[in-house]
Design a protein around this motif. Structure first.
Motif, mmCIF file in Angstrom:
data_model
loop_
_atom_site.group_PDB
_atom_site.id
_atom_site.type_symbol
_atom_site.label_atom_id
_atom_site.label_comp_id
_atom_site.label_asym_id
_atom_site.label_seq_id
_atom_site.Cartn_x
_atom_site.Cartn_y
_atom_site.Cartn_z
ATOM 1 N N VAL A 97 43.265 66.747 46.196
ATOM 2 C CA VAL A 97 44.509 66.335 46.853
ATOM 3 C C VAL A 97 45.399 65.584 45.868
ATOM 4 C CG1 VAL A 97 45.506 64.811 48.597
ATOM 5 C CG2 VAL A 97 43.579 66.277 49.193
ATOM 6 N N MET A 98 44.820 64.617 45.161
ATOM 7 C CA MET A 98 45.605 63.821 44.219
ATOM 8 C C MET A 98 46.121 64.678 43.064
ATOM 9 S SD MET A 98 45.983 60.826 45.402
ATOM 10 C CE MET A 98 45.944 61.457 47.083
ATOM 11 N N SER A 99 45.317 65.637 42.624
ATOM 12 C CA SER A 99 45.743 66.538 41.550
ATOM 13 C C SER A 99 46.943 67.377 41.993
ATOM 14 C CB SER A 99 44.585 67.458 41.147
ATOM 15 O OG SER A 99 45.001 68.388 40.172
ATOM 16 N N ASN A 100 46.888 67.874 43.226
ATOM 17 C CA ASN A 100 47.991 68.682 43.752
ATOM 18 C C ASN A 100 49.286 67.873 43.841
ATOM 19 O OD1 ASN A 100 46.204 70.784 44.016
ATOM 20 N ND2 ASN A 100 45.904 70.542 46.219
ATOM 21 N N TRP A 101 49.185 66.643 44.347
ATOM 22 C CA TRP A 101 50.385 65.833 44.509
ATOM 23 C C TRP A 101 50.902 65.301 43.184
ATOM 24 C CZ3 TRP A 101 53.322 66.626 48.329
ATOM 25 C CH2 TRP A 101 52.790 66.994 49.570
ATOM 26 N N LYS A 102 50.020 65.142 42.218
ATOM 27 C CA LYS A 102 50.483 64.743 40.886
ATOM 28 C C LYS A 102 51.357 65.840 40.278
ATOM 29 C CE LYS A 102 48.911 63.173 36.353
ATOM 30 N NZ LYS A 102 47.744 62.940 35.465
ATOM 31 N N LYS A 103 50.963 67.089 40.469
ATOM 32 C CA LYS A 103 51.778 68.206 39.979
ATOM 33 C C LYS A 103 53.162 68.186 40.621
ATOM 34 C CE LYS A 103 47.797 71.244 39.151
ATOM 35 N NZ LYS A 103 47.078 72.454 39.627
ATOM 36 N N GLU A 104 53.202 67.895 41.926
ATOM 37 C CA GLU A 104 54.499 67.803 42.608
ATOM 38 C C GLU A 104 55.322 66.646 42.049
ATOM 39 O OE1 GLU A 104 55.646 70.006 45.242
ATOM 40 O OE2 GLU A 104 54.068 71.042 44.135
ATOM 41 N N LEU A 105 54.663 65.516 41.809
ATOM 42 C CA LEU A 105 55.337 64.328 41.298
ATOM 43 C C LEU A 105 56.069 64.605 39.986
ATOM 44 C CD1 LEU A 105 55.891 61.256 41.046
ATOM 45 C CD2 LEU A 105 53.567 61.013 40.125
ATOM 46 N N PHE A 106 55.483 65.435 39.128
ATOM 47 C CA PHE A 106 56.062 65.676 37.810
ATOM 48 C C PHE A 106 56.923 66.947 37.763
ATOM 49 C CE2 PHE A 106 52.998 62.483 36.621
ATOM 50 C CZ PHE A 106 53.632 61.801 35.601
ATOM 51 N N LEU A 130 63.821 67.760 43.016
ATOM 52 C CA LEU A 130 63.785 66.307 43.177
ATOM 53 C C LEU A 130 63.056 65.886 44.443
ATOM 54 C CD1 LEU A 130 64.907 63.593 41.975
ATOM 55 C CD2 LEU A 130 66.779 63.828 43.617
ATOM 56 N N ASP A 131 63.292 66.593 45.550
ATOM 57 C CA ASP A 131 62.649 66.215 46.808
ATOM 58 C C ASP A 131 61.145 66.415 46.747
ATOM 59 O OD1 ASP A 131 64.974 65.372 47.950
ATOM 60 O OD2 ASP A 131 65.315 67.171 49.153
ATOM 61 N N ALA A 132 60.691 67.489 46.109
ATOM 62 C CA ALA A 132 59.254 67.724 45.967
ATOM 63 C C ALA A 132 58.621 66.608 45.143
ATOM 64 C CB ALA A 132 59.002 69.080 45.311
ATOM 65 N N ALA A 133 59.288 66.211 44.055
ATOM 66 C CA ALA A 133 58.779 65.125 43.224
ATOM 67 C C ALA A 133 58.768 63.807 43.999
ATOM 68 C CB ALA A 133 59.628 64.993 41.964
ATOM 69 N N PHE A 134 59.782 63.616 44.850
ATOM 70 C CA PHE A 134 59.864 62.394 45.652
ATOM 71 C C PHE A 134 58.713 62.319 46.656
ATOM 72 C CE2 PHE A 134 61.739 60.350 49.531
ATOM 73 C CZ PHE A 134 61.715 59.050 49.043
ATOM 74 N N ILE A 135 58.421 63.426 47.308
ATOM 75 C CA ILE A 135 57.294 63.448 48.250
ATOM 76 C C ILE A 135 55.990 63.184 47.495
ATOM 77 C CG2 ILE A 135 55.967 64.876 49.857
ATOM 78 C CD1 ILE A 135 58.598 66.334 50.493
ATOM 79 N N GLY A 136 55.861 63.773 46.310
ATOM 80 C CA GLY A 136 54.694 63.509 45.485
ATOM 81 C C GLY A 136 54.572 62.030 45.148
ATOM 82 N N ALA A 137 55.713 61.392 44.900
ATOM 83 C CA ALA A 137 55.716 59.962 44.580
ATOM 84 C C ALA A 137 55.223 59.122 45.754
ATOM 85 C CB ALA A 137 57.123 59.525 44.177
#
Length: 256
Positions: free
Chosen positions: A65-74, A79-86
Motif C-alpha cells: 500500500v505504501m509503495s503504491n501511494w509513494k509512486k502517486e506522491l512522486f 498534481l491531484d494524484a500526487a496530492f492524494i498520495g501526500a
C-alpha cells in the motif's frame, strides 16, 4: 503533539436513561507496542467491541500500500494524484521497525468472536483501498476547492518525509509532525476527507452499534477507531442518548 510525544484519547459514555456504557477508544494507526497493549487491556472488559475494518492485515500488504501511494506522491504529471498520495503516504513497516514503532492492524486479534467490524460493508479492506465510487466522486469534486499552494505544500512536505525515509534519517519527530500537520495546517483538506468518507462510514458504524444493542443487549460496548472518527461518532452517540462522562489520554508515539 506535546513535548513527550503524540497522544490519543479514550472517551467514556453513559446512556441518559438506561445503564449502558460505551468506551470509545481513538487510535493512531502507528505507535509504540505498549500503547496498543494498553488499548487491548482497556477493551478487555467490553462485552462487544466494534472495530474499524483493517485495510491490511499483514506487513507485506501494508508495505505494498505504501509503495503504491509513494509512486502517486512522486507523480509530476498529475498534481491531484500526487496530492492524494501526500495525504495517505506514511511510514512503511520496515521503517517503523527501525524506529521501534508498530502497525496497529497487526497488533490486535480482530477475529475474536465478540469483536465486530463496524464498517466492513462500506470499506472492504484491500491493498488497493477500494472506497465506494460515490466517495471518490465527492472527493474529486472537493479537490477543486483546495488551492494550488496548499496542494503543493502538502506534496512538498510528504516528499521531504519520503526522502528522509530513503536516506535512513527519518525520526519519530518527523513522523509526528507530518501526521499532525494535515489537520493543523490544512483545515479544508481535513474537512474534505471527513465529508468524503468518515461521515459515510460513521453512519454505518452507528447502525451496526444500534443493531447490536437491539439483538445482544450488552451492558457495555467498546469502539476502536482511528482518532479522527471521534468527532462525528461523538455527535451520533449524543443524538442517540449517550453523554460523555470522562476522557483519558494514551501516549501513542513517545519522543525518545
Amino acid at each position: 503533539m506535546t513535548s513527550d510525544g503524540l497522544y490519543t484519547s479514550v472517551y467514556r459514555y453513559q446512556h441518559r436513561v438506561n445503564p449502558t456504557k460505551v468506551l470509545w477508544v481513538g487510535t493512531n494507526h502507528i505507535g509504540d507496542n505498549e500503547y496498543y497493549r494498553k488499548i487491548d487491556a482497556a477493551l478487555g472488559d467490553m462485552e462487544i467491541v466494534i472495530h474499524e475494518e483493517p485495510f491490511a492485515r499483514s506487513a507485506n500488504e501494508i508495505e505494498q500500500v505504501m509503495s503504491n501511494w509513494k509512486k502517486e506522491l512522486f507523480r509530476d504529471d498529475n498534481l491531484d494524484a500526487a496530492f492524494i498520495g501526500a495525504l495517505i503516504y506514511s511510514l512503511p513497516p520496515k521503517n517503523r521497525d527501525a524506529l521501534g514503532l508498530v502497525e496497529e492492524w497487526v497488533q490486535f486479534d480482530h477475529s475474536r468472536l465478540h469483536w465486530v467490524s463496524g464498517d466492513v460493508t462500506w470499506y472492504q479492506g484491500t491493498p488497493d483501498i477500494q472506497w465506494p465510487p460515490e466517495a471518490w466522486e465527492y472527493f474529486n469534486k472537493g479537490l477543486h476547492y483546495i488551492d494550488l499552494a496548499t496542494k503543493r505544500e502538502a506534496i512538498c512536505d510528504a516528499r521531504s518525509f519520503a526522502e528522509k525515509i530513503d536516506q535512513g534519517v527519518v525520526t519519530r519527530k518527523d513522523y509526528i509532525e507530518l501526521a499532525t500537520k494535515h489537520e493543523a495546517s490544512y483545515p479544508h483538506v481535513s474537512a474534505l476527507i471527513e465529508d468524503m468518507g468518515q461521515k459515510m462510514r460513521d453512519q454505518i458504524v452507528l447502525k451496526v452499534f444500534h443493531g447490536l444493542m437491539r439483538t445482544k443487549k450488552p451492558s457495555n460496548i467498546g469502539f476502536k477507531f482511528g482518532a479522527a472518527h471521534h468527532k462525528y461518532q461523538h455527535e451520533l452517540l449524543e443524538h442517540s442518548g449517550y453523554e460523555l462522562i470522562g476522557v483519558d489520554h494514551l501516549l501513542a508515539v513517545t519522543l525518545l
